[in-house]
Design a protein around this motif. Structure first.
Motif, short mmCIF file in Angstrom:
data_model
loop_
_atom_site.label_atom_id
_atom_site.label_comp_id
_atom_site.label_asym_id
_atom_site.label_seq_id
_atom_site.Cartn_x
_atom_site.Cartn_y
_atom_site.Cartn_z
N GLY A 27 0.82 -1.17 -0.11
CA GLY A 27 -0.01 0.04 0.04
C GLY A 27 0.92 1.32 -0.09
O GLY A 27 0.43 2.01 -0.77
N LEU A 28 1.94 1.25 0.79
CA LEU A 28 2.82 2.23 0.93
C LEU A 28 3.37 2.63 -0.43
O LEU A 28 3.48 3.90 -0.80
N MET A 29 3.62 1.67 -1.16
CA MET A 29 4.46 1.88 -2.57
C MET A 29 3.29 2.48 -3.48
O MET A 29 3.73 3.56 -4.21
N SER A 30 2.14 2.07 -3.40
CA SER A 30 1.16 2.59 -4.28
C SER A 30 0.68 4.13 -4.02
O SER A 30 0.86 5.15 -4.70
N GLY A 31 0.95 4.54 -2.38
CA GLY A 31 0.74 5.87 -1.93
C GLY A 31 1.89 6.54 -2.39
O GLY A 31 1.64 7.63 -2.84
N LEU A 32 2.91 6.28 -2.23
CA LEU A 32 4.09 6.93 -2.60
C LEU A 32 4.11 7.48 -4.14
O LEU A 32 4.40 8.62 -4.76
N ASP A 33 3.64 6.64 -5.02
CA ASP A 33 3.64 6.77 -6.39
C ASP A 33 2.51 7.62 -6.90
O ASP A 33 2.71 8.67 -7.55
N ILE A 34 1.56 7.78 -6.00
CA ILE A 34 0.41 8.76 -6.29
C ILE A 34 0.96 9.93 -5.73
O ILE A 34 0.56 11.01 -6.61
N GLY A 35 1.40 9.92 -4.61
CA GLY A 35 1.77 11.46 -4.08
C GLY A 35 2.87 11.97 -4.75
O GLY A 35 2.89 13.30 -4.66
N VAL A 36 4.02 11.38 -4.96
CA VAL A 36 5.09 12.05 -5.53
C VAL A 36 5.16 13.05 -6.32
O VAL A 36 5.88 14.14 -6.38
N ILE A 37 4.36 12.89 -7.57
CA ILE A 37 4.13 13.72 -8.65
C ILE A 37 3.82 15.33 -8.29
O ILE A 37 4.23 16.35 -8.74
N SER A 38 3.14 15.46 -7.16
CA SER A 38 2.43 16.88 -6.61
C SER A 38 3.65 17.82 -6.53
O SER A 38 3.84 19.02 -7.13
N GLY A 39 4.70 17.25 -5.84
CA GLY A 39 5.80 18.23 -5.35
C GLY A 39 6.89 18.35 -6.55
O GLY A 39 7.52 19.23 -6.42
#
Ligand code: BGC
Length: 462
Positions: A27-39
């Motif tokens: 789950g963490l991996m998926s979340g990191l992937d979703i979140g990383v692009i914004s910044g």
């Protein structure tokens, strides 16, 4: 048993914890992937001189990859097995994050994002499936919600790591660090047992029994579960045949599609992918944009805990109504502030507050609940196909939102773009009333019975 060796139940407990941790990492991996692009987006756009359209594609390429990954995962998890699919998913994830970290142009980072997406599509399909097959019945629900929660933890961590790296402007590290949990996951998964259910599907009964013996409290429990799996496997999946034959199944398919479109057009990923840009519209500059985004990630995570606690007490519909009302208000009021122009510090702070209101509305309702409902409304023999179609819809509508938000801002204007999403949320209050069933406390069999008897969709629950 030797007095010094741990009791059997302790070692089983330990093994369940290890498996739970690995699920959490997925789950963490998926979340990191979703979140990383914004910044990362602004820095990447600056280095590669990316146009608005190109930026939208850098964001959305991931969802395109995820849609393909979800389709592939269905095939892979059946033919290669759940464990090997997870290993492949983790390896692709590492390749994708490193690919983005070393990208040299807009097309190359878009390619890296597609690869990352492929991995998420595979992990998001396979990890919950594997978990539901390996977890003890008593903790099954908790394991699945842990997975959902960890996605939000991953998003939050990505927001924080983006913020920290933003001081040096090093977007390559923002992407690169995601390879670390992927590497840990890859190593961990190699030690996991095969799914007993998959072994049974492949006719490897003895191995399935051996796996279950290491995971269940007693050999009797393991043998009982083997018999249950065997009986369940008699219920073959006839998704496509059912789709042609049964109007009632087509109704539940349409409901799954509608639910996922509602989740995505609520606008959540506008916030997940573009929050720093929204905060720029609200007058924030530099790291402040990213710190505000990190707070959004934190609230997203905390409010998901609320949903997990409420879902079986309040029921699905009251939570969804509350969520859509809160989201309508949050988006609408934010649009008002941004439209008028953010004049003072008070309005700046108010805009953060309103975005947090919106996020709370989503994370306590549509975020986790749409996934719960989508898995509840499909009849058993068409469940695999039904869930595959709704999951695909999630990624495709996610992509549509990601690929159009910046263009909407430019064509409709800032305020009206937020009002458009507020309008969607208002519409979803009505659609929830018209079409969404209340499934709290209902057995899946009862829901299926009513669906297949032709009862109105909103009444197939209680
Ligand atoms: C949605 C994702 C979203 C996430 C945010 C999930 O339920 O499907 O699209 O990014 O929630 O927490």
């Amino acid at each position: 048993m030797n007095a010094l060796s741990p009791p059997v139940s302790d070692s089983i407990h330990l093994r369940s914890i290890v498996i739970g941790c690995l699920a959490a990492l997925a789950g963490l991996m998926s979340g990191l992937d979703i979140g990383v692009i914004s910044g990362a987006l602004d820095f990447v756009a600056r280095d590669f001189h990316a146009s608005t359209l190109a930026q939208e594609w850098i964001v959305s390429a991931m969802m395109a990859g995820a849609a393909v990954g979800a389709l592939l995962a269905g095939w892979m998890s059946h033919h290669l097995g759940r464990k090997r699919s997870l290993v492949i998913g983790a390896a692709i994830f590492m390749a994708g994050s490193l690919g983005c970290a070393f990208a040299w142009s807009t097309p190359s980072i878009i390619a890296g994002r597609v690869v990352m997406g492929l991995a998420i599509g595979i992990a998001a399909f396979t990890a919950p499936l594997y978990l539901s097959e390996i977890a003890n019945e008593r903790v099954r629900g908790a394991m699945i919600s842990t997975y959902q929660l960890m996605i939000t933890v991953g998003i939050f961590m990505a927001f924080v790591s983006d913020t920290l790296f933003s001081y040096s402007g090093n977007w390559r590290w923002m992407f690169g660090v995601a390879a670390i949990p992927a590497g840990l996951f890859l190593i961990g998964v190699l030690f996991l047992p095969y799914s007993p259910r998959w072994l049974m599907m492949k006719g490897r009964r003895q191995e399935a029994l051996e796996v279950l013996r290491t995971l269940r409290a007693s050999p009797q429990d393991a043998s009982r579960e083997i018999r249950d799996i065997s009986a369940q496997l008699q219920q073959k999946q006839h998704g496509f045949a059912l789709l042609r034959r049964s109007r009632n199944f087509r109704r539940s398919i349409l409901l799954g599609i509608l639910l996922q479109i509602m989740q995505q057009l609520a606008g959540i990923n506008v916030v997940m992918y573009y929050a720093p840009k929204i905060f720029a519209l609200a007058g924030y500059v530099g790291p402040a944009q990213l710190w505000c985004t990190a707070i959004v990630g934190l609230v997203n995570m905390l409010a998901t805990f609320v949903a997990v606690g409420l879902v079986d007490r309040w029921g699905r519909k009251p939570i969804l109504y509350t969520g859509f009302v809160v989201m309508t208000f949050g988006m609408g009021a934010l649009g008002l502030i941004i439209d008028r122009g953010v004049a003072s510090q008070t309005t700046q702070i108010l805009s953060v507050f309103l975005l947090l209101v919106y996020i709370t509305g989503f994370a306590m309702s549509a975020g986790p609940l749409i996934w719960v409902l989508c898995s509840e409304v499909q009849p058993l023999t068409g469940r695999d196909l039904g869930i595959a179609i709704s999951t695909l819809t999630n990624w495709l509508s996610n992509m549509a939102v990601g690929a159009t938000f910046l263009t909407l801002l430019q064509t409709l204007g800032n305020g009206p773009t937020f009002w458009l999403f507020a309008g969607f949320n208002a519409l979803f209050i009505v659609l929830t009333w018209l079409f969404v069933p209340e499934t709290k406390g209902m057995s899946l069999e009862a829901i299926e019975h009513r669906l297949m008897a032709g009862v109105r969709l909103r009444d197939i629950g209680r």
